[in-house]
Design a protein around this motif. Structure first.
Motif, short mmCIF file in Angstrom:
data_model
loop_
_atom_site.label_atom_id
_atom_site.label_comp_id
_atom_site.label_asym_id
_atom_site.label_seq_id
_atom_site.Cartn_x
_atom_site.Cartn_y
_atom_site.Cartn_z
N TYR A 85 0.83 -1.22 0.00
CA TYR A 85 0.00 0.00 0.00
C TYR A 85 0.85 1.26 0.00
CZ TYR A 85 -3.73 3.24 1.26
OH TYR A 85 -4.63 4.27 1.26
N GLY A 141 -11.11 1.95 0.59
CA GLY A 141 -12.39 1.27 0.53
C GLY A 141 -12.25 -0.20 0.21
N PRO A 142 -13.37 -0.89 0.11
CA PRO A 142 -13.36 -2.35 -0.13
C PRO A 142 -12.66 -2.74 -1.42
CG PRO A 142 -15.52 -1.62 0.61
CD PRO A 142 -14.72 -0.38 0.37
N ALA A 143 -12.72 -1.90 -2.45
CA ALA A 143 -12.07 -2.25 -3.70
C ALA A 143 -10.56 -2.38 -3.50
CB ALA A 143 -12.39 -1.22 -4.77
N TRP A 145 -9.07 -2.93 -0.69
CA TRP A 145 -8.80 -4.10 0.20
C TRP A 145 -8.77 -5.39 -0.62
CZ3 TRP A 145 -12.85 -2.73 4.54
CH2 TRP A 145 -12.45 -1.59 5.19
N ALA A 146 -9.66 -5.51 -1.58
CA ALA A 146 -9.71 -6.73 -2.38
C ALA A 146 -8.45 -6.88 -3.22
CB ALA A 146 -10.94 -6.71 -3.27
N ALA A 149 -5.62 -7.87 -0.89
CA ALA A 149 -5.78 -9.28 -0.50
C ALA A 149 -5.37 -10.21 -1.64
CB ALA A 149 -7.22 -9.55 -0.07
N ALA A 195 -6.79 -10.20 6.99
CA ALA A 195 -7.81 -9.49 7.77
C ALA A 195 -7.17 -8.59 8.81
CB ALA A 195 -8.73 -10.52 8.42
N LEU A 198 -5.55 -5.53 7.12
CA LEU A 198 -6.51 -4.51 6.69
C LEU A 198 -7.01 -3.69 7.86
CD1 LEU A 198 -8.52 -6.54 4.02
CD2 LEU A 198 -6.80 -4.76 3.62
N ALA A 202 -6.48 0.26 7.98
CA ALA A 202 -7.59 1.20 8.16
C ALA A 202 -7.30 2.15 9.32
CB ALA A 202 -8.88 0.42 8.42
#
Length: 843
Positions: A85, A141-143, A145-146, A149, A195, A198, A202
């Motif tokens: 990141y 956001g979730p995008a 994070w995916a 991952a 998990a 993340l 965050a």
């Protein structure tokens, strides 16, 4: 069931087939990322910080126990996700490569070191490629994070496939499949790490100060997890020790103990080698077996230097050598000479005695657990205590099992073992052979017991056992089935070959044996039975061999093959025991009389009184049969009393009729051992008014020799009464003629086996001549029994033998027929001492 074939292991150099392509991919991709982003190096502070985090995460391994499985968790995915990141791809690849190189720096194998570096670098390279192909990672956001991952999963998957590839290149396809299946749980662990990563990401993106509470939380969780890990480790260790001790306890033999023990000890202690050494003791041989990692079979060697083991056995204390045991630093050079890193040697104790050792060598593990610790010593000592008990118990079981099947004195198999061996032998028989049973009955062992004590008798039996074992040969089983009875079982070509072999073995067994200060002449009687001619059951074969051995005692050559007549005779003896008692109570036995004649003038001087019995069902019973039954059932004294009473009554009648004749009665040694017998004789002489000189007691020489010291007092008392004493069956025993000077006897009766053979055998003639000559020198009357021919009569008369007895004169007769014989075969003749009867027929 056949075991799985082991794959052929290739050289480790085949790993370069995987390492090379991974390195090339990493270099090419890194170069491309560098060209696309030439300012990547400006993020070096964050890169350095994450490098430290990556190193800490790699060292900080967590082990979780779920049921019986241990899962190892590497936390490298957490700093890796943060690196994806915050850092450019080139920095991430270099950071992971440098961290991997630093971690693998201590790895000795060059091939392994560079494979691990290439694997980690290539895995993170493919992850960066995935990130480049999936834009939007910095959008949040979730995008995002995916995408992160997915990059972490790509990293984990590439590492797993790299390991699978190198296993396939070096150890084959099956090992590659095993490695792939073993690595599947890593995907689940990676999901957990993602998990956590993340959550941390965050928090950090929300505020940088969240790093502080996150750091405290991570440290606290690490401490808690370490405590739980230690707790689970101890619980698992206790559980493994319990399972191990249960397996050891269930193993009842020393030979099976290493198989049940060493593999479990090696796995529990995470050692390269686990060794059990048990010292030799008595019949138990030395045991030295070792389990090694990746070896299915046990090795009969140990990597532990003998000096280390000897120190543990000499001191009776545990010897632990390794980096964490400073007290034994002086022993580490000894280990290094044998290429041993560390070792623990625990003595096995039985009371105050050290009976062996339990050893583990070379701890296998990571940097924190790659050497043995004090806790390992405690675990191994606990196991060793149970192993020592198991060894003693198994040896005790072996001893009890051995004692149950072997004679304690001689160490030979006992009757039970011989019977079992016979049962196995008769199951497998070839058409051209027989299973033979040779029973050896040792003569004279009872005499040794009584004269020198049971200790000397035991030494004699031990010598017989050793000699018989050497004579029998390797193909025979030699056992002791009774006090002085030995048995040999073997396979032979035929029954005749068995008898010849028995005769040869008896001759080899005969000879002198030294017991204490005495030299004894050993003799044996041998009974022979064979399968299938003489039975199919082991007990039957042994019983019939015993019957044959009893019959062989009276044979000059001492070997007897079983025949049915022996068994019927023994059964007959057993069946007439109760009938004999009843016959004695009802006076149903008859007394026969056989005349005794002077050879010089053919005068009738007396008769021998002989018991005869006609059984209502069996007919005529042989005297030796019912006399033997009377001896074994305690009825002999009653039998002797009836014969003596009948003889005295007839003696009185003949004296009243002016035909004075003496009587002779056979006595058993068992009767002479009765101290009341002389008083009984005196009472009967007085009752019938017979002069003591008219009575002669004949005692068999072989029987008297066995108990001469015990019967002498009775003999002297009888002599003092005035009765005459005669040595019956003279010459068949092992005595010397000089004994005649010690025995209070008046007469010698030459055995009929010599008398009947003297006319045709010069040896028998010489024996009879010597006995007559020496007996006359001692002033003893000589009686020859078994006179059956006129030539024998003439020879005896020429030698100077005084009295003869045999079928030439008359066979034993009942009283009524004896009276008729008196009238028909004798005539009165006047002598200066009175009227006597003289034979008419023999002139």
């Amino acid at each position: 069931m056949a075991g799985r074939p082991r794959a052929r292991v290739r050289s480790a150099e085949y790993a370069w087939l995987v390492t090379g392509p991974l390195a090339i991919v990493t270099i090419v991709a890194t170069t491309i990322f560098w060209i696309n982003d030439t300012d990547w190096y400006k993020a070096w502070p964050q890169g350095l910080l994450l490098l430290c985090a990556f190193l800490i995460a790699f060292v900080g391994v967590f082990n979780f126990t779920i049921k019986r499985n241990i899962f190892t968790v590497f936390l490298t995915d957490i700093p890796l996700l943060l690196a994806f990141y915050f850092l450019p791809p080139t920095m991430v690849i270099l950071m992971v490569g440098v961290a991997s190189l630093l971690i693998q720096f201590r790895t000795a194998a060059v091939t392994k070191r560079w494979f691990n570096v290439a694997k980690s670098s290539a895995a993170v390279t493919f992850a960066c490629i995935a990130l480049a192909a999936l834009p939007g990672v910095h959008g949040g956001g979730p995008a995002a994070w995916a995408v992160l991952a997915a990059a972490v999963f790509v990293n984990t998957l590439v590492e797993l496939l790299s390991i699978t590839g190198v296993m396939g290149a070096v150890q084959g396809l099956r090992s590659a499949m095993d490695a792939l299946l073993a690595g599947v749980p890593a995907l689940g662990i990676s999901a957990v790490n993602v998990a956590i990563s993340l959550v941390i990401l965050a928090a950090i993106t929300a505020t940088k100060w969240s790093v502080v509470p996150l750091a405290v939380l991570i440290v606290a969780l690490a401490l808690v997890q370490r405590s739980f890990t230690e707790f689970f480790r101890q619980h698992r260790t206790l559980s493994d020790v319990y399972e191990l001790t249960k397996a050891v306890r269930n193993e009842s033999t020393t030979s099976g103990l290493p198989d049940a023990l060493l593999g479990r000890v090696q796995a529990l202690m995470r050692a390269e080698y686990a060794t059990l050494w048990v010292a030799a003791q008595g019949r138990n041989p030395e045991v030295l077996l070792t389990a090694r990692v990746e070896n299915e079979a046990l090795l009969d060697l140990s990597p532990v230097p003998v000096a280390v083991r000897m120190q543990a056995t000499a001191d009776g204390t545990t010897v632990a050598v390794g980096p964490r045991f400073p007290d034994t630093e002086n022993l580490r050079p000894t280990l290094r000479e044998f290429r041993v890193k560390d070792a623990i040697v625990v003595p096995l104790r039985s009371g105050q005695t050290v009976i062996g050792t339990l050893e583990v060598v070379n701890r296998i593990g990571d940097s924190r657990t790659r050497t043995f610790r004090d806790a390992d010593v405690q675990v191994l000592e606990t196991i060793a205590a149970h192993v020592a008990v198991a060894v003693e118990n198994s040896r005790l079981v072996d001893r009890l099992r051995y004692d149950a099947y072997h004679d304690r004195l001689t160490g030979l198999p006992n009757r039970r073992r011989v019977t079992d061996a016979l049962a196995e032998s008769v199951k497998v028989r070839a058409e051209d052979e027989v299973v033979a049973v040779l029973l050896f009955d040792v003569d004279g062992q009872r005499d040794v017991n009584e004269s020198m004590g049971h200790g000397a008798g035991d030494k004699l039996l031990a010598q017989v056992a050793e000699k018989l074992r050497g004579i029998a040969g390797p193909g025979a089983l030699v056992g002791r089935i009774g006090g002085d009875e030995f048995v040999v079982t073997l396979r032979a070509e035929s029954t005749d070959a068995t008898v010849r072999l028995a005769t040869e073995m008896r001759e080899q067994l005969r000879g002198s044996m030294t017991v204490g200060a005495l030299t004894l002449d050993l003799d044996t009687a041998v009974g022979v039975s064979v399968y299938p001619d003489h039975g199919g059951e082991p007990e039957m074969l042994l019983q019939r061999a015993e019957l044959a051995a009893n019959a062989a005692k009276v044979l000059p050559y001492g070997v007897q093959l079983f025949h049915p007549a022996l068994e019927s005779r023994a059964v007959r003896r057993l069946g007439i025991a109760s009938d004999l008692r009843q016959a004695l109570e009802n006076n149903e036995l008859d007394v026969y009389f056989q005349p005794k004649v002077t050879l010089a003038d053919r005068h009738l001087v007396g008769v021998e009184c002989l018991a005869r019995w006609t059984h209502p069902a069996h007919g005529e019973v042989a005297p030796e049969d019912f006399v033997a039954v009377a001896e074994h059932t305690g009825q002999l004294s009653r039998l002797t009393e009836q014969v003596l009473t009948a003889g005295l009554r007839r003696c009185r009648e003949w004296a009243d009729a002016d035909r004075p004749l003496s009587i002779a009665v056979n006595l058993s040694v068992r009767t002479l051992l009765d101290s009341r017998f002389p008083d009984q004789v005196a009472e009967l002489l007085e009752r019938y008014g017979v002069a003591a000189a008219q009575v002669t007691f004949e005692i068999s020489e072989p029987g008297m020799l066995g108990d001469i010291e015990r019967v002498l007092p009775t003999l002297y008392r009888l002599r003092d009464l005035g009765v005459r004493l005669s040595v019956d069956d003279f010459g068949t025993g092992a005595s010397s003629l000089s004994y005649l000077r010690q025995w209070p006897v008046h007469e010698v009766k030459i055995d009929d086996s010599f008398v009947q053979g003297m006319a045709t055998d010069s040896g028998d003639l010489a024996i009879v001549r010597a006995v007559v000559s020496l007996s006359r020198e001692f002033g003893l009357t000589v009686v020859a029994e078994g006179v059956e021919s006129e030539l024998t009569l003439d020879l005896l008369e020429e030698m100077g033998c005084e009295i003869g007895q045999g079928y030439l004169f008359s066979r034993p007769l009942p009283y009524e027929r004896l009276e008729a014989w008196f009238s028909a075969q004798t005539e009165p003749e006047s002598t200066p001492t009175g009227e006597v009867r003289r034979l008419r027929a023999v002139i």
